[in-house]
Write a protein that holds these residues in place. Sequence first.
Motif, PDB file in Angstrom:
ATOM      1  N   THR A 291      -4.294 -11.229  -7.434  1.00 12.96           N
ATOM      2  CA  THR A 291      -5.652 -11.694  -7.149  1.00 12.96           C
ATOM      3  C   THR A 291      -5.928 -11.699  -5.649  1.00 12.96           C
ATOM      4  OG1 THR A 291      -4.817 -13.971  -7.330  1.00 12.96           O
ATOM      5  CG2 THR A 291      -5.920 -13.048  -9.236  1.00 12.96           C
ATOM      6  N   LEU A 292      -4.907 -11.956  -4.837  1.00  9.96           N
ATOM      7  CA  LEU A 292      -5.078 -11.888  -3.388  1.00  9.96           C
ATOM      8  C   LEU A 292      -5.488 -10.489  -2.971  1.00  9.96           C
ATOM      9  CD1 LEU A 292      -4.599 -13.456  -0.638  1.00  9.96           C
ATOM     10  CD2 LEU A 292      -2.370 -12.328  -0.618  1.00  9.96           C
ATOM     11  N   LEU A 293      -4.819  -9.477  -3.504  1.00  7.81           N
ATOM     12  CA  LEU A 293      -5.162  -8.093  -3.190  1.00  7.81           C
ATOM     13  C   LEU A 293      -6.553  -7.746  -3.699  1.00  7.81           C
ATOM     14  CD1 LEU A 293      -2.157  -7.983  -2.463  1.00  7.81           C
ATOM     15  CD2 LEU A 293      -1.986  -5.842  -3.758  1.00  7.81           C
ATOM     16  N   HIS A 294      -6.862  -8.214  -4.887  1.00 10.79           N
ATOM     17  CA  HIS A 294      -8.166  -7.927  -5.483  1.00 10.79           C
ATOM     18  C   HIS A 294      -9.312  -8.417  -4.609  1.00 10.79           C
ATOM     19  CE1 HIS A 294     -11.487  -7.789  -8.274  1.00 10.79           C
ATOM     20  NE2 HIS A 294     -11.550  -9.112  -8.370  1.00 10.79           N
ATOM     21  N   HIS A 295      -9.120  -9.535  -3.943  1.00 10.73           N
ATOM     22  CA  HIS A 295     -10.204 -10.147  -3.179  1.00 10.73           C
ATOM     23  C   HIS A 295     -10.254  -9.716  -1.719  1.00 10.73           C
ATOM     24  CE1 HIS A 295     -12.148 -13.037  -5.903  1.00 10.73           C
ATOM     25  NE2 HIS A 295     -10.994 -12.989  -6.542  1.00 10.73           N
ATOM     26  N   ASP A 296      -9.294  -8.971  -1.243  1.00 10.74           N
ATOM     27  CA  ASP A 296      -9.318  -8.601   0.163  1.00 10.74           C
ATOM     28  C   ASP A 296     -10.428  -7.581   0.418  1.00 10.74           C
ATOM     29  OD1 ASP A 296      -8.479  -7.138   2.733  1.00 10.74           O
ATOM     30  OD2 ASP A 296      -7.082  -8.833   2.641  1.00 10.74           O
ATOM     31  N   ASP A 297     -11.279  -7.881   1.408  1.00  7.71           N
ATOM     32  CA  ASP A 297     -12.444  -7.044   1.703  1.00  7.71           C
ATOM     33  C   ASP A 297     -12.084  -5.616   2.073  1.00  7.71           C
ATOM     34  OD1 ASP A 297     -13.990  -9.241   1.277  1.00  7.71           O
ATOM     35  OD2 ASP A 297     -14.315  -9.696   3.395  1.00  7.71           O
ATOM     36  N   ARG A 298     -10.885  -5.407   2.568  1.00  6.92           N
ATOM     37  CA  ARG A 298     -10.522  -4.091   3.095  1.00  6.92           C
ATOM     38  C   ARG A 298     -10.170  -3.094   2.003  1.00  6.92           C
ATOM     39  NH1 ARG A 298      -5.892  -6.240   6.892  1.00  6.92           N
ATOM     40  NH2 ARG A 298      -5.635  -7.520   4.992  1.00  6.92           N
ATOM     41  N   GLY A 299     -10.081  -3.546   0.774  1.00  5.02           N
ATOM     42  CA  GLY A 299      -9.747  -2.643  -0.309  1.00  5.02           C
ATOM     43  C   GLY A 299      -8.267  -2.307  -0.347  1.00  5.02           C
ATOM     44  N   SER A 300      -7.933  -1.288  -1.101  1.00  5.35           N
ATOM     45  CA  SER A 300      -6.527  -0.996  -1.389  1.00  5.35           C
ATOM     46  C   SER A 300      -5.752  -0.468  -0.189  1.00  5.35           C
ATOM     47  CB  SER A 300      -6.430   0.006  -2.545  1.00  5.35           C
ATOM     48  OG  SER A 300      -7.095   1.211  -2.227  1.00  5.35           O
ATOM     49  N   ARG A 301      -6.431  -0.072   0.887  1.00 11.76           N
ATOM     50  CA  ARG A 301      -5.688   0.436   2.047  1.00 11.76           C
ATOM     51  C   ARG A 301      -4.815  -0.636   2.695  1.00 11.76           C
ATOM     52  NH1 ARG A 301     -10.891  -0.372   4.066  1.00 11.76           N
ATOM     53  NH2 ARG A 301     -11.035  -1.614   5.985  1.00 11.76           N
ATOM     54  N   CYS A 302      -5.137  -1.908   2.472  1.00 12.16           N
ATOM     55  CA  CYS A 302      -4.360  -2.988   3.073  1.00 12.16           C
ATOM     56  C   CYS A 302      -3.257  -3.498   2.147  1.00 12.16           C
ATOM     57  CB  CYS A 302      -5.273  -4.148   3.469  1.00 12.16           C
ATOM     58  SG  CYS A 302      -5.926  -5.052   2.045  1.00 12.16           S
ATOM     59  N   TRP A 303      -3.184  -2.973   0.932  1.00 12.99           N
ATOM     60  CA  TRP A 303      -2.238  -3.506  -0.032  1.00 12.99           C
ATOM     61  C   TRP A 303      -0.783  -3.423   0.419  1.00 12.99           C
ATOM     62  CZ3 TRP A 303      -4.015  -2.112  -5.688  1.00 12.99           C
ATOM     63  CH2 TRP A 303      -5.262  -2.708  -5.917  1.00 12.99           C
ATOM     64  N   PRO A 304      -0.307  -2.301   0.970  1.00 12.27           N
ATOM     65  CA  PRO A 304       1.111  -2.271   1.384  1.00 12.27           C
ATOM     66  C   PRO A 304       1.467  -3.380   2.368  1.00 12.27           C
ATOM     67  CG  PRO A 304       0.197  -0.049   1.364  1.00 12.27           C
ATOM     68  CD  PRO A 304      -0.959  -0.981   1.160  1.00 12.27           C
ATOM     69  N   GLU A 305       0.582  -3.641   3.336  1.00 12.92           N
ATOM     70  CA  GLU A 305       0.839  -4.697   4.317  1.00 12.92           C
ATOM     71  C   GLU A 305       0.891  -6.070   3.651  1.00 12.92           C
ATOM     72  OE1 GLU A 305      -1.650  -7.093   7.765  1.00 12.92           O
ATOM     73  OE2 GLU A 305      -2.434  -5.225   6.940  1.00 12.92           O
ATOM     74  N   LEU A 306      -0.074  -6.343   2.769  1.00 10.73           N
ATOM     75  CA  LEU A 306      -0.122  -7.646   2.116  1.00 10.73           C
ATOM     76  C   LEU A 306       1.087  -7.868   1.202  1.00 10.73           C
ATOM     77  CD1 LEU A 306      -3.908  -7.916   1.172  1.00 10.73           C
ATOM     78  CD2 LEU A 306      -2.721  -9.124   2.988  1.00 10.73           C
ATOM     79  N   VAL A 307       1.478  -6.831   0.479  1.00  9.68           N
ATOM     80  CA  VAL A 307       2.615  -6.971  -0.431  1.00  9.68           C
ATOM     81  C   VAL A 307       3.896  -7.212   0.360  1.00  9.68           C
ATOM     82  CG1 VAL A 307       4.056  -5.757  -2.108  1.00  9.68           C
ATOM     83  CG2 VAL A 307       1.566  -5.637  -2.296  1.00  9.68           C
ATOM     84  N   ARG A 308       4.106  -6.455   1.441  1.00 10.89           N
ATOM     85  CA  ARG A 308       5.315  -6.649   2.251  1.00 10.89           C
ATOM     86  C   ARG A 308       5.350  -8.047   2.839  1.00 10.89           C
ATOM     87  NH1 ARG A 308       4.429  -1.161   3.843  1.00 10.89           N
ATOM     88  NH2 ARG A 308       3.225  -1.880   5.641  1.00 10.89           N
ATOM     89  N   HIS A 309       4.203  -8.525   3.316  1.00  9.42           N
ATOM     90  CA  HIS A 309       4.142  -9.865   3.905  1.00  9.42           C
ATOM     91  C   HIS A 309       4.484 -10.916   2.852  1.00  9.42           C
ATOM     92  CE1 HIS A 309       2.687 -13.182   6.435  1.00  9.42           C
ATOM     93  NE2 HIS A 309       2.120 -13.654   5.334  1.00  9.42           N
ATOM     94  N   HIS A 310       3.903 -10.787   1.670  1.00 13.63           N
ATOM     95  CA  HIS A 310       4.126 -11.762   0.602  1.00 13.63           C
ATOM     96  C   HIS A 310       5.596 -11.782   0.185  1.00 13.63           C
ATOM     97  CE1 HIS A 310       2.951 -14.087  -3.022  1.00 13.63           C
ATOM     98  NE2 HIS A 310       3.946 -13.419  -3.592  1.00 13.63           N
ATOM     99  N   VAL A 311       6.151 -10.620  -0.076  1.00 13.09           N
ATOM    100  CA  VAL A 311       7.546 -10.550  -0.516  1.00 13.09           C
ATOM    101  C   VAL A 311       8.477 -11.082   0.575  1.00 13.09           C
ATOM    102  CG1 VAL A 311       9.429  -8.970  -1.124  1.00 13.09           C
ATOM    103  CG2 VAL A 311       7.160  -8.685  -2.161  1.00 13.09           C
ATOM    104  N   GLY A 312       8.207 -10.720   1.824  1.00 10.68           N
ATOM    105  CA  GLY A 312       9.034 -11.221   2.919  1.00 10.68           C
ATOM    106  C   GLY A 312       8.984 -12.734   3.032  1.00 10.68           C
ATOM    107  N   THR A 313       7.790 -13.297   2.846  1.00  8.07           N
ATOM    108  CA  THR A 313       7.641 -14.750   2.914  1.00  8.07           C
ATOM    109  C   THR A 313       8.409 -15.432   1.790  1.00  8.07           C
ATOM    110  OG1 THR A 313       5.458 -14.567   3.951  1.00  8.07           O
ATOM    111  CG2 THR A 313       5.980 -16.648   2.877  1.00  8.07           C
ATOM    112  N   VAL A 314       8.298 -14.897   0.579  1.00  9.67           N
ATOM    113  CA  VAL A 314       8.998 -15.481  -0.563  1.00  9.67           C
ATOM    114  C   VAL A 314      10.501 -15.490  -0.333  1.00  9.67           C
ATOM    115  CG1 VAL A 314       9.590 -15.115  -2.981  1.00  9.67           C
ATOM    116  CG2 VAL A 314       7.218 -14.957  -2.262  1.00  9.67           C
ATOM    117  N   LEU A 315      11.054 -14.361   0.057  1.00 11.32           N
ATOM    118  CA  LEU A 315      12.504 -14.263   0.221  1.00 11.32           C
ATOM    119  C   LEU A 315      12.997 -15.073   1.413  1.00 11.32           C
ATOM    120  CD1 LEU A 315      13.067 -10.494  -0.629  1.00 11.32           C
ATOM    121  CD2 LEU A 315      13.425 -12.502  -2.083  1.00 11.32           C
TER     122      LEU A 315
END
Length: 337
Positions: free
Chosen positions: A91-115
């Motif tokens: 849902t975070l990716l779905h709502h980002d105004d920048r569209g799917s081009r920002c998804w790799p950055e957001l996913v890496r940030h999220h996974v890095g934060t979790v681990l």
Amino acid sequence: MGTWVPSQRGRRPVRSRRKGDDVGLFRRRPKRDGQDAPRDPEFPYLSADEGARFRSLVREAFAEQGLEVTVYADVVADSAGRRFGLTNLATLLHHDDRGSRCWPELVRHHVGTVLRTMAEPSALDTLSVEQIRSQLYPRVVGEDGFDPGKFGYARPVAPGLHEILALDLPESVMMLTDDALQPLGDLRYLREQALYNLRGLPIEGHETVRGDGGTRFDVVLGESFYTASRVLTLGSVVRETTGAELTPDGALVAVPFRHQLAFHAIRDATVVPALNAMAAFAAAGYTDAPGAISPCVYWWREGRMTRLSDRDEAGQGLRITVDEEFQAVLERLVGDV
């Protein structure tokens, strides 16, 4: 122990609303696959292709961290049996105004934060009791994902809503279970401290939604994971955002997801169109927003909350039901309804 939630701070900007852009408060629409494209069965706000790409990015992000995972529809699991939910990230990716081009950055940030959070010593072991109390906040949560076996102390707020305590940390929010709270002292004192901390937070954003027939309600929104929880201190929120006090009739309120609190101070006949508009607003925000809480509208007065709207049994529409007490308020303000 507590339950960890990556906070993704700095990843959800509060946008100013353009004139005529009330709809933007209901749902953000970045340019992506159209609604006519086949939908992802688990996250229908993503197309099937977007869902497949999203899960591929998640697998790659974990691999970059040296961890191989098995990807399922809504979770990933590693060889040690640890499971990582995907709903909030989707849902975070779905709502980002920048569209799917920002998804790799957001996913890496999220996974890095979790681990990174999981690898660090527990804050409950490293912080003093005084520090923990200074970083306590109340969280209003919905039924989804709520485990009464772990949060036996939770206070019922309204049908479908519970108040728990959370520890605010630089990169994460730790929802405190019964075991985590036990060494910290008296529960009543801890809740009073958490409410005191909540009142001290700034209001990040405030919008007014206006529509036909005198429809008007206010929305408090922000990055904070405790924005919706400000319903627990509604009187001061209304005072700070509108400059007015609530009347004994109270207010309509909605907490669709953790970053929004909507309210309409009840004063006159505009309560009827406000209730209808807020019911649609709450249902839309709940459906596809990160940190979903409730699709319902509630009547708040003197801290008590009564549910007024809900999704129908089929989950396809809305229904509004009022009790005799609220009906009496409507008849006094509107006439025979």
